[in-house]
Design a protein around this motif. Structure first.
Motif, PDB file in Angstrom:
ATOM      1  N   ALA A   1      -4.956  -4.773   1.127  1.00  0.00           N
ATOM      2  CA  ALA A   1      -3.551  -5.046   1.438  1.00  0.00           C
ATOM      3  C   ALA A   1      -3.393  -5.791   2.755  1.00  0.00           C
ATOM      4  N   ALA A   2      -4.223  -5.452   3.746  1.00  0.00           N
ATOM      5  CA  ALA A   2      -4.066  -6.030   5.080  1.00  0.00           C
ATOM      6  C   ALA A   2      -4.747  -7.379   5.247  1.00  0.00           C
ATOM      7  N   HIS A   3      -5.788  -7.664   4.440  1.00  0.00           N
ATOM      8  CA  HIS A   3      -6.566  -8.884   4.648  1.00  0.00           C
ATOM      9  C   HIS A   3      -6.214 -10.037   3.701  1.00  0.00           C
ATOM     10  N   LEU A   4      -5.539  -9.756   2.600  1.00  0.00           N
ATOM     11  CA  LEU A   4      -5.243 -10.844   1.662  1.00  0.00           C
ATOM     12  C   LEU A   4      -4.014 -11.662   2.078  1.00  0.00           C
TER      13      LEU A   4
ATOM     14  N   LEU B   1       0.876  -1.166   0.000  1.00  0.00           N
ATOM     15  CA  LEU B   1       0.000   0.000   0.000  1.00  0.00           C
ATOM     16  C   LEU B   1       0.914   1.217   0.000  1.00  0.00           C
ATOM     17  N   LEU B   2       1.302   1.639  -1.218  1.00  0.00           N
ATOM     18  CA  LEU B   2       2.270   2.718  -1.364  1.00  0.00           C
ATOM     19  C   LEU B   2       1.595   4.065  -1.509  1.00  0.00           C
ATOM     20  N   GLU B   3       0.494   4.118  -2.233  1.00  0.00           N
ATOM     21  CA  GLU B   3      -0.276   5.340  -2.403  1.00  0.00           C
ATOM     22  C   GLU B   3      -1.738   4.936  -2.433  1.00  0.00           C
ATOM     23  N   VAL B   4      -2.623   5.922  -2.366  1.00  0.00           N
ATOM     24  CA  VAL B   4      -4.047   5.621  -2.391  1.00  0.00           C
ATOM     25  C   VAL B   4      -4.407   4.902  -3.683  1.00  0.00           C
TER      26      VAL B   4
ATOM     27  N   VAL C   1     -14.063   1.856  -9.420  1.00  0.00           N
ATOM     28  CA  VAL C   1     -13.375   2.602  -8.372  1.00  0.00           C
ATOM     29  C   VAL C   1     -12.954   3.997  -8.830  1.00  0.00           C
ATOM     30  N   LYS C   2     -12.997   4.270 -10.135  1.00  0.00           N
ATOM     31  CA  LYS C   2     -12.676   5.622 -10.599  1.00  0.00           C
ATOM     32  C   LYS C   2     -13.709   6.627 -10.092  1.00  0.00           C
ATOM     33  N   ARG C   3     -14.869   6.140  -9.655  1.00  0.00           N
ATOM     34  CA  ARG C   3     -15.906   7.026  -9.117  1.00  0.00           C
ATOM     35  C   ARG C   3     -15.837   7.137  -7.597  1.00  0.00           C
ATOM     36  N   TYR C   4     -14.894   6.461  -6.964  1.00  0.00           N
ATOM     37  CA  TYR C   4     -14.758   6.527  -5.511  1.00  0.00           C
ATOM     38  C   TYR C   4     -14.122   7.853  -5.104  1.00  0.00           C
ATOM     39  N   SER C   5     -14.458   8.312  -3.916  1.00  0.00           N
ATOM     40  CA  SER C   5     -13.725   9.434  -3.328  1.00  0.00           C
ATOM     41  C   SER C   5     -12.361   8.922  -2.874  1.00  0.00           C
ATOM     42  N   SER C   6     -11.442   9.858  -2.564  1.00  0.00           N
ATOM     43  CA  SER C   6     -10.113   9.431  -2.117  1.00  0.00           C
ATOM     44  C   SER C   6     -10.199   8.638  -0.815  1.00  0.00           C
ATOM     45  N   GLY C   7     -11.148   9.005   0.052  1.00  0.00           N
ATOM     46  CA  GLY C   7     -11.317   8.268   1.301  1.00  0.00           C
ATOM     47  C   GLY C   7     -11.793   6.845   1.078  1.00  0.00           C
ATOM     48  N   MET C   8     -12.749   6.658   0.163  1.00  0.00           N
ATOM     49  CA  MET C   8     -13.230   5.315  -0.159  1.00  0.00           C
ATOM     50  C   MET C   8     -12.110   4.484  -0.789  1.00  0.00           C
ATOM     51  N   TYR C   9     -11.361   5.116  -1.689  1.00  0.00           N
ATOM     52  CA  TYR C   9     -10.224   4.459  -2.340  1.00  0.00           C
ATOM     53  C   TYR C   9      -9.257   3.943  -1.278  1.00  0.00           C
ATOM     54  N   LEU C  10      -8.911   4.808  -0.330  1.00  0.00           N
ATOM     55  CA  LEU C  10      -7.947   4.448   0.702  1.00  0.00           C
ATOM     56  C   LEU C  10      -8.455   3.309   1.567  1.00  0.00           C
ATOM     57  N   ARG C  11      -9.716   3.389   1.996  1.00  0.00           N
ATOM     58  CA  ARG C  11     -10.249   2.350   2.872  1.00  0.00           C
ATOM     59  C   ARG C  11     -10.220   0.989   2.195  1.00  0.00           C
ATOM     60  N   LEU C  12     -10.638   0.944   0.923  1.00  0.00           N
ATOM     61  CA  LEU C  12     -10.638  -0.337   0.220  1.00  0.00           C
ATOM     62  C   LEU C  12      -9.215  -0.816  -0.034  1.00  0.00           C
ATOM     63  N   ALA C  13      -8.320   0.095  -0.407  1.00  0.00           N
ATOM     64  CA  ALA C  13      -6.932  -0.287  -0.689  1.00  0.00           C
ATOM     65  C   ALA C  13      -6.265  -0.862   0.556  1.00  0.00           C
ATOM     66  N   PHE C  14      -6.460  -0.210   1.699  1.00  0.00           N
ATOM     67  CA  PHE C  14      -5.851  -0.717   2.929  1.00  0.00           C
ATOM     68  C   PHE C  14      -6.463  -2.051   3.325  1.00  0.00           C
ATOM     69  N   ALA C  15      -7.780  -2.171   3.193  1.00  0.00           N
ATOM     70  CA  ALA C  15      -8.455  -3.424   3.556  1.00  0.00           C
ATOM     71  C   ALA C  15      -7.928  -4.585   2.722  1.00  0.00           C
TER      72      ALA C  15
ATOM     73  N   LEU D   1       4.166  -7.427   4.095  1.00  0.00           N
ATOM     74  CA  LEU D   1       3.275  -6.283   3.900  1.00  0.00           C
ATOM     75  C   LEU D   1       4.089  -5.000   3.956  1.00  0.00           C
ATOM     76  N   VAL D   2       3.948  -4.175   2.914  1.00  0.00           N
ATOM     77  CA  VAL D   2       4.677  -2.916   2.797  1.00  0.00           C
ATOM     78  C   VAL D   2       3.660  -1.778   2.822  1.00  0.00           C
ATOM     79  N   VAL D   3       3.779  -0.882   3.807  1.00  0.00           N
ATOM     80  CA  VAL D   3       2.785   0.179   3.992  1.00  0.00           C
ATOM     81  C   VAL D   3       3.491   1.525   4.087  1.00  0.00           C
ATOM     82  N   ASP D   4       3.073   2.466   3.247  1.00  0.00           N
ATOM     83  CA  ASP D   4       3.699   3.793   3.194  1.00  0.00           C
ATOM     84  C   ASP D   4       2.711   4.862   3.626  1.00  0.00           C
ATOM     85  N   GLU D   5       2.869   5.370   4.855  1.00  0.00           N
ATOM     86  CA  GLU D   5       2.127   6.531   5.344  1.00  0.00           C
ATOM     87  C   GLU D   5       0.627   6.374   5.157  1.00  0.00           C
TER      88      GLU D   5
END
Length: 434
Positions: free
Chosen positions: A184-187, A116-119, A168-182, A192-196
């Motif tokens: 990365a962390a659950h699969l 999870l390097l960027e949103v 996902v192109k219609r997601y807000s940045s917050g929705m993008y981030l929540r799904l991206a983190f979920a 696991l590499v996490v950047d900020e």
């Protein structure tokens, strides 16, 4: 113990000022073909393992984002990576995640890597949230049954169930981030590499991220975690490395590494001066010059009395007019706990008077009242931005200073007062019975 990551003398060079080619979204088949080719590109890169002694020339117009970085990380360990903006932290993670190849050096990674390097890194914008979950799992080498067993948990954590079948192109940045983190962390990749990840999102989601990161660490997986939040680094990691101008300058147990980071690079005598090469090009037309802490006598100092007022000064230049500029400070403890945030145009009258700042040399100055801060060491950061438009410059760990409690209220008691503030409150004592 088995080594999960081995890094030997990696360096990464970039050309300055090269105009990026316009990015175009590829089709799903292109993404899948590229994913299939990735292992072969890696094998080819390893086969061409360069000689560490060979030096690559550095002509004008190039910079080294990384320079001769080496370390090993054992399986099941959690490593923190700290450093100032531009220190090379994100570039290091991109090399480890195989997003980019090093200019020279060698990297060995044992196991599947989830990043999870960027949103939204790794998401295809034309695919739905559901399709991106399956795509990311497939890229990690997981079977469909494995992904399905985690699917509901991912969606529940991300809180985007209502939009899971929306591109996902219609997601807000917050929705993008929540799904991206979920994802990365659950699969459950081995690494696991996490950047900020804590830099975006509301406070509730940040708490969820910290909790999940703690769970991942306790499951014995290998984790690399970059953050400017020293409290999170101290809580989640066992060891940490400190990056400075593309080089690894220290590796130690996390408390020792954090203390070194907070102390190193901090200007002596309560002043931080920015050299031209420390300011990113995208900060223009804002150019930070210096940040100072002054005592009641007007002297620059890094040790101040809690019973006396403190002056904070930010000096800067504007090379062009900026509308809506606000220059402010963040004060935090060495553990990353924020004490307060303040901007120079918080007052309406100043906001209206300086709605557009013309080119020139400026000093923004404020005073912290006496009898506010408790004893201890504090970190001062700065932010220059146009609200809702652009962030020009930010340094969350610009300088550090100490507060001495001599003469503070309650100093007659032996125990240390808790908390970052120590206000002198007006108490009365009244006897109400006979």
């Amino acid at each position: 113990m088995t080594i999960a990551i081995r890094v030997e003398n990696i360096s990464k060079r970039y050309k300055i000022g090269l105009a990026p080619q316009k990015f175009q979204y590829g089709m799903l088949r292109d993404v899948l073909v590229d994913a299939v080719k990735a292992p072969f590109r890696l094998a080819s890169s390893l086969a061409r393992r360069p000689n560490p002694e060979a030096q690559t020339p550095n002509p004008a117009g190039y910079i080294w984002a990384l320079k001769d970085v080496s370390f090993e990380l054992e399986e099941g360990k959690v490593l923190g990576i700290v450093g100032r903006n531009g220190a090379g932290k994100s570039t290091l993670l991109k090399v480890l995640s195989r997003v980019t190849e090093p200019t020279r050096g060698f990297v060995s990674v044992r196991g599947r890597v989830g990043s999870l390097l960027e949103v939204g890194t790794g998401f295809h914008p034309e695919l739905t949230g559901r399709e991106n979950i399956y795509l990311n799992g497939a890229i990690l080498g997981m079977r469909r049954a494995e992904i399905e067993s985690k699917f509901d948990e991912i969606v529940d954590f991300s809180e985007v169930a209502q939009f899971i079948d929306t591109p996902v192109k219609r997601y807000s940045s917050g929705m993008y981030l929540r799904l991206a983190f979920a994802v990365a962390a659950h699969l459950e990749p081995e690494i696991l590499v996490v950047d900020e990840v804590l830099a975006v999102g509301d406070a509730e989601f940040q708490r969820k991220c910290l909790g999940k990161m703690n769970d991942v660490a306790n499951q014995g997986r290998t984790v690399l975690f970059v953050s400017h939040n020293m409290s999170a680094i101290l809580r989640l990691t066992q060891d940490a490395i400190v990056m400075q101008k593309g080089q690894l300058v220290k590796r130690a147990p996390t408390p020792e590494a954090v203390d070194f980071y907070l102390a190193s690079g901090q200007a002596q005598a309560g002043e931080r001066v920015w050299e031209a090469d420390e300011v990113p090009a995208n900060a223009m037309p804002f150019r930070p010059l210096s940040l100072r802490v002054k005592d009641v006598r007007g002297s620059v100092a890094d040790s101040l009395r809690s019973t006396e007022a403190i002056t904070l000064e930010m000096e800067y230049r504007l090379e062009a007019p900026i509308t809506g500029l606000r220059v402010g400070v963040y004060l935090s403890t060495v553990r990353g706990e924020y004490v307060f945030t303040s901007f120079d145009v918080d007052e309406t009258v100043l906001y209206e008077k300086h709605s557009t700042r013309q080119p020139g040399h400026y000093v923004s100055r404020c005073q912290v009242p006496a009898d506010l801060l408790n004893e201890g060491r504090y970190i001062l950061g700065i932010n220059a931005s146009s609200f809702g438009v652009k962030r020009y410059f930010m340094d969350e760990n610009a300088l550090a200073f100490n507060i001495d409690p001599l003469g503070a209220p309650g100093i007659q008691w032996a125990e240390q007062r808790q908390g970052p503030v120590r206000p002198r409150l007006n108490w009365t004592i009244e006897k109400v019975d006979g």
